[in-house]
Design a protein around this motif. Structure first.
Motif, PDB file in Angstrom:
ATOM      1  N   VAL A 186      46.873  39.036  36.682  1.00 33.43           N
ATOM      2  CA  VAL A 186      45.652  39.062  35.246  1.00 33.43           C
ATOM      3  C   VAL A 186      46.423  38.132  34.921  1.00 33.43           C
ATOM      4  O   VAL A 186      45.653  36.952  34.981  1.00 33.43           O
ATOM      5  CB  VAL A 186      44.973  40.256  34.807  1.00 33.43           C
ATOM      6  CG1 VAL A 186      44.347  39.230  34.243  1.00 33.43           C
ATOM      7  CG2 VAL A 186      44.553  40.842  35.863  1.00 33.43           C
ATOM      8  N   PRO A 187      47.956  38.146  34.152  1.00 37.18           N
ATOM      9  CA  PRO A 187      47.833  36.469  33.795  1.00 37.18           C
ATOM     10  C   PRO A 187      48.738  35.379  33.787  1.00 37.18           C
ATOM     11  O   PRO A 187      48.145  34.438  33.771  1.00 37.18           O
ATOM     12  CB  PRO A 187      49.216  37.027  33.063  1.00 37.18           C
ATOM     13  CG  PRO A 187      49.330  38.978  32.726  1.00 37.18           C
ATOM     14  CD  PRO A 187      48.261  39.132  34.075  1.00 37.18           C
ATOM     15  N   PRO A 188      49.639  36.004  35.489  1.00 36.04           N
ATOM     16  CA  PRO A 188      49.803  33.970  35.775  1.00 36.04           C
ATOM     17  C   PRO A 188      48.134  33.796  36.839  1.00 36.04           C
ATOM     18  O   PRO A 188      47.938  32.648  37.167  1.00 36.04           O
ATOM     19  CB  PRO A 188      50.068  34.487  37.008  1.00 36.04           C
ATOM     20  CG  PRO A 188      50.366  35.903  37.282  1.00 36.04           C
ATOM     21  CD  PRO A 188      50.631  37.040  35.763  1.00 36.04           C
ATOM     22  N   LEU A 192      46.679  29.900  36.321  1.00 40.45           N
ATOM     23  CA  LEU A 192      47.067  29.184  37.174  1.00 40.45           C
ATOM     24  C   LEU A 192      45.633  28.874  37.971  1.00 40.45           C
ATOM     25  O   LEU A 192      45.675  27.609  38.944  1.00 40.45           O
ATOM     26  CB  LEU A 192      47.959  29.559  37.849  1.00 40.45           C
ATOM     27  CG  LEU A 192      49.273  29.887  37.375  1.00 40.45           C
ATOM     28  CD1 LEU A 192      50.492  30.222  38.556  1.00 40.45           C
ATOM     29  CD2 LEU A 192      50.348  28.389  36.801  1.00 40.45           C
ATOM     30  N   GLU A 193      44.957  29.917  37.556  1.00 43.41           N
ATOM     31  CA  GLU A 193      43.760  28.952  38.513  1.00 43.41           C
ATOM     32  C   GLU A 193      42.431  28.963  37.356  1.00 43.41           C
ATOM     33  O   GLU A 193      41.744  29.247  36.622  1.00 43.41           O
ATOM     34  CB  GLU A 193      43.649  30.269  38.812  1.00 43.41           C
ATOM     35  CG  GLU A 193      43.993  30.940  39.827  1.00 43.41           C
ATOM     36  CD  GLU A 193      43.707  32.784  41.107  1.00 43.41           C
ATOM     37  OE1 GLU A 193      42.549  32.560  41.302  1.00 43.41           O
ATOM     38  OE2 GLU A 193      44.550  33.170  41.805  1.00 43.41           O
ATOM     39  N   GLY A 194      41.403  27.762  38.151  1.00 39.40           N
ATOM     40  CA  GLY A 194      40.478  27.437  37.280  1.00 39.40           C
ATOM     41  C   GLY A 194      39.568  27.784  37.252  1.00 39.40           C
ATOM     42  O   GLY A 194      38.061  27.599  37.226  1.00 39.40           O
ATOM     43  N   LYS A 195      39.202  29.260  36.910  1.00 39.91           N
ATOM     44  CA  LYS A 195      38.193  29.824  37.488  1.00 39.91           C
ATOM     45  C   LYS A 195      37.597  30.772  36.511  1.00 39.91           C
ATOM     46  O   LYS A 195      38.102  31.090  35.466  1.00 39.91           O
ATOM     47  CB  LYS A 195      38.256  31.006  38.434  1.00 39.91           C
ATOM     48  CG  LYS A 195      38.454  30.417  40.338  1.00 39.91           C
ATOM     49  CD  LYS A 195      38.568  31.638  40.833  1.00 39.91           C
ATOM     50  CE  LYS A 195      39.085  31.314  42.241  1.00 39.91           C
ATOM     51  NZ  LYS A 195      39.265  31.745  43.726  1.00 39.91           N
ATOM     52  N   PRO A 196      36.216  31.049  35.688  1.00 38.13           N
ATOM     53  CA  PRO A 196      35.669  31.334  35.122  1.00 38.13           C
ATOM     54  C   PRO A 196      36.631  33.097  34.351  1.00 38.13           C
ATOM     55  O   PRO A 196      37.616  33.751  35.747  1.00 38.13           O
ATOM     56  CB  PRO A 196      34.384  32.905  35.419  1.00 38.13           C
ATOM     57  CG  PRO A 196      34.042  31.199  36.403  1.00 38.13           C
ATOM     58  CD  PRO A 196      35.214  31.063  37.297  1.00 38.13           C
ATOM     59  N   PHE A 197      36.711  33.761  33.682  1.00 37.27           N
ATOM     60  CA  PHE A 197      37.359  34.989  33.510  1.00 37.27           C
ATOM     61  C   PHE A 197      36.968  36.237  33.981  1.00 37.27           C
ATOM     62  O   PHE A 197      38.286  36.544  34.624  1.00 37.27           O
ATOM     63  CB  PHE A 197      37.346  35.083  32.014  1.00 37.27           C
ATOM     64  CG  PHE A 197      37.542  36.795  31.303  1.00 37.27           C
ATOM     65  CD1 PHE A 197      39.129  35.704  30.604  1.00 37.27           C
ATOM     66  CD2 PHE A 197      37.277  37.352  31.303  1.00 37.27           C
ATOM     67  CE1 PHE A 197      39.701  37.520  29.774  1.00 37.27           C
ATOM     68  CE2 PHE A 197      37.533  38.700  31.110  1.00 37.27           C
ATOM     69  CZ  PHE A 197      39.785  38.652  30.203  1.00 37.27           C
ATOM     70  N   TRP A 198      36.038  36.734  34.079  1.00 30.18           N
ATOM     71  CA  TRP A 198      35.665  37.415  34.285  1.00 30.18           C
ATOM     72  C   TRP A 198      36.305  37.808  36.364  1.00 30.18           C
ATOM     73  O   TRP A 198      36.595  38.828  36.927  1.00 30.18           O
ATOM     74  CB  TRP A 198      34.930  38.681  34.490  1.00 30.18           C
ATOM     75  CG  TRP A 198      34.522  39.038  32.835  1.00 30.18           C
ATOM     76  CD1 TRP A 198      34.021  38.317  31.888  1.00 30.18           C
ATOM     77  CD2 TRP A 198      35.622  40.191  32.336  1.00 30.18           C
ATOM     78  NE1 TRP A 198      34.222  39.407  31.267  1.00 30.18           N
ATOM     79  CE2 TRP A 198      34.869  40.356  31.198  1.00 30.18           C
ATOM     80  CE3 TRP A 198      36.406  40.853  32.858  1.00 30.18           C
ATOM     81  CZ2 TRP A 198      35.413  41.480  30.661  1.00 30.18           C
ATOM     82  CZ3 TRP A 198      36.486  41.534  32.201  1.00 30.18           C
ATOM     83  CH2 TRP A 198      36.354  41.948  31.037  1.00 30.18           C
ATOM     84  N   ALA A 199      35.932  36.582  37.148  1.00 28.49           N
ATOM     85  CA  ALA A 199      35.724  36.267  38.358  1.00 28.49           C
ATOM     86  C   ALA A 199      37.511  36.393  38.507  1.00 28.49           C
ATOM     87  O   ALA A 199      37.953  36.709  39.771  1.00 28.49           O
ATOM     88  CB  ALA A 199      35.033  35.022  38.169  1.00 28.49           C
ATOM     89  N   THR A 200      38.291  35.600  37.720  1.00 25.56           N
ATOM     90  CA  THR A 200      39.821  35.800  38.091  1.00 25.56           C
ATOM     91  C   THR A 200      40.273  36.670  37.977  1.00 25.56           C
ATOM     92  O   THR A 200      41.177  37.367  38.901  1.00 25.56           O
ATOM     93  CB  THR A 200      40.376  34.808  36.872  1.00 25.56           C
ATOM     94  OG1 THR A 200      39.970  33.359  37.026  1.00 25.56           O
ATOM     95  CG2 THR A 200      41.637  34.452  36.706  1.00 25.56           C
ATOM     96  N   VAL A 201      39.164  37.865  36.517  1.00 20.35           N
ATOM     97  CA  VAL A 201      40.110  39.429  36.981  1.00 20.35           C
ATOM     98  C   VAL A 201      39.742  40.423  37.946  1.00 20.35           C
ATOM     99  O   VAL A 201      40.800  40.668  38.343  1.00 20.35           O
ATOM    100  CB  VAL A 201      39.567  39.876  35.032  1.00 20.35           C
ATOM    101  CG1 VAL A 201      39.960  41.593  35.013  1.00 20.35           C
ATOM    102  CG2 VAL A 201      40.218  39.274  34.119  1.00 20.35           C
ATOM    103  N   ALA A 202      38.843  39.758  38.252  1.00 18.95           N
ATOM    104  CA  ALA A 202      38.311  40.812  39.431  1.00 18.95           C
ATOM    105  C   ALA A 202      39.013  40.164  40.759  1.00 18.95           C
ATOM    106  O   ALA A 202      39.787  41.179  41.122  1.00 18.95           O
ATOM    107  CB  ALA A 202      37.035  40.709  39.345  1.00 18.95           C
ATOM    108  N   ARG A 203      39.444  39.117  41.034  1.00 28.09           N
ATOM    109  CA  ARG A 203      40.180  38.428  42.115  1.00 28.09           C
ATOM    110  C   ARG A 203      41.841  38.580  41.895  1.00 28.09           C
ATOM    111  O   ARG A 203      42.580  39.735  42.935  1.00 28.09           O
ATOM    112  CB  ARG A 203      39.949  36.575  41.624  1.00 28.09           C
ATOM    113  CG  ARG A 203      41.209  36.094  42.867  1.00 28.09           C
ATOM    114  CD  ARG A 203      40.987  34.400  42.748  1.00 28.09           C
ATOM    115  NE  ARG A 203      42.328  34.128  43.167  1.00 28.09           N
ATOM    116  CZ  ARG A 203      43.102  34.212  44.728  1.00 28.09           C
ATOM    117  NH1 ARG A 203      42.417  34.760  45.293  1.00 28.09           N
ATOM    118  NH2 ARG A 203      43.891  33.377  44.467  1.00 28.09           N
ATOM    119  N   ALA A 204      42.409  38.802  40.754  1.00 28.75           N
ATOM    120  CA  ALA A 204      44.189  39.221  40.145  1.00 28.75           C
ATOM    121  C   ALA A 204      43.808  40.723  41.284  1.00 28.75           C
ATOM    122  O   ALA A 204      45.021  41.410  41.412  1.00 28.75           O
ATOM    123  CB  ALA A 204      44.013  39.012  38.858  1.00 28.75           C
TER     124      ALA A 204
END
Length: 302
Positions: A186-188, A192-204
């Motif tokens: 989640v931290p990287p 490094l990805e310019g997406k919204p917070f929860w979308a990035t967490v779910a993707r990681a």
């Protein structure tokens, strides 16, 4: 870095290379941030230790069998003050890890990033917020385990209480390990990805599917390595502080000596672990999304 899926040795070696590729950021920034944080922790620890030493000394004066109330209160006050001020370093370590990940991501392409560019990354506050959320979840789980154990003991159900303590400790350790690995990327991703917070967490979270044991093994090995290296600085400082405490009785000097060892050990461990996490993120994406092709194109561009 080879732009292909990485092996264990390549990740560990690449982490060292990433630190050496940009030492001004990886060591310089880490040392500055850690020094400030440990200095604040040391001041808090000195203040708390002073308060506790007086209170414990007064409480132990009339206790039978206590031959040296001052010495006992000094030792206990140091331990309690260190425990009370320890959580101050967690958010600092989280923010620093997020900032260092940016430098490692550029090192993968053979490029360097300046300290000014790194500290101007606003998404690092997302990393801090997510770290605090994970910490809150862990505290809730631990509180539920302790509360259930205390309740059973209060109801004089010792057998069930001991079972909850033992089985709960194992389950809690397994849950913490599982949560740590599933949120490891989640931290990287946030940095490094310019997406919204929860979308990035779910993707990681999805990226760790199918790679749990590999991520757990590499991260655990890296943590053991930095613990061993860090102890080479922290242990002598703690040993020296114990000698100083026994010879002079100076709590302040003891805390300062311990702080110096903590600064060196934490600087090394945070830099290396941040590099490992960043390279694990890159490795998983190369294996699952063909990121190596995108990185090769980016590396060939001016």
């Amino acid at each position: 870095m080879p732009l292909r899926p990485l092996g264990l040795g390549e990740i560990l070696d690449g982490s060292v290379r990433a630190v050496r590729a940009n030492p001004m950021v990886m060591f310089g920034l880490a040392a500055m941030v850690v020094t400030v944080a440990v200095a604040l922790q040391t001041l808090l620890q000195l203040y708390v230790a002073g308060l506790l030493a007086g209170a414990l000394g007064d409480a132990l004066v009339g206790v039978d069998g206590t031959t040296d109330a001052a010495a006992v209160s000094e030792v206990f006050s140091l331990s309690l003050a260190g425990t009370a001020s320890g959580p101050l370093l967690l958010p600092v370590s989280s923010v620093l890890t997020g900032l260092l990940i940016v430098s490692v991501s550029r090192s993968v392409l053979g490029r360097r990033v300046s300290m000014r560019e790194v500290v101007r990354s606003p998404r690092v506050w997302w990393v801090l917020g997510f770290t605090l959320l994970v910490l809150l979840a862990q505290v809730v789980l631990a509180a539920a385990w302790v509360g259930l154990s205390v309740l059973l003991f209060a109801q004089q159900q010792e057998g069930a209480a001991f079972a909850v303590v033992l089985v709960g400790a194992l389950l809690l350790a397994a849950a913490f390990a599982w949560l740590t690995v599933r949120t490891l990327l989640v931290p990287p991703a946030l940095m490094l990805e310019g997406k919204p917070f929860w979308a990035t967490v779910a993707r990681a979270w999805r990226l760790t599917r199918g790679s749990f044991w590999r991520l757990l093994g590499i991260y655990l090995l890296a943590s053991v390595l930095v613990a061993v290296v860090g102890s080479l600085f922290v242990f002598p400082a703690s040993l020296l502080s114990g000698v100083v405490l026994g010879m002079t009785g100076s709590t302040s000097l003891t805390i300062v000596l311990t702080a110096v060892g903590t600064i060196v050990g934490m600087t090394i461990s945070t830099s290396f672990l941040a590099a490992v996490v960043a390279l694990l993120y890159v490795d998983v994406r190369m294996r699952r999304e063909g990121l190596d092709l995108e990185l090769a194109r980016a590396a060939s561009e001016p």
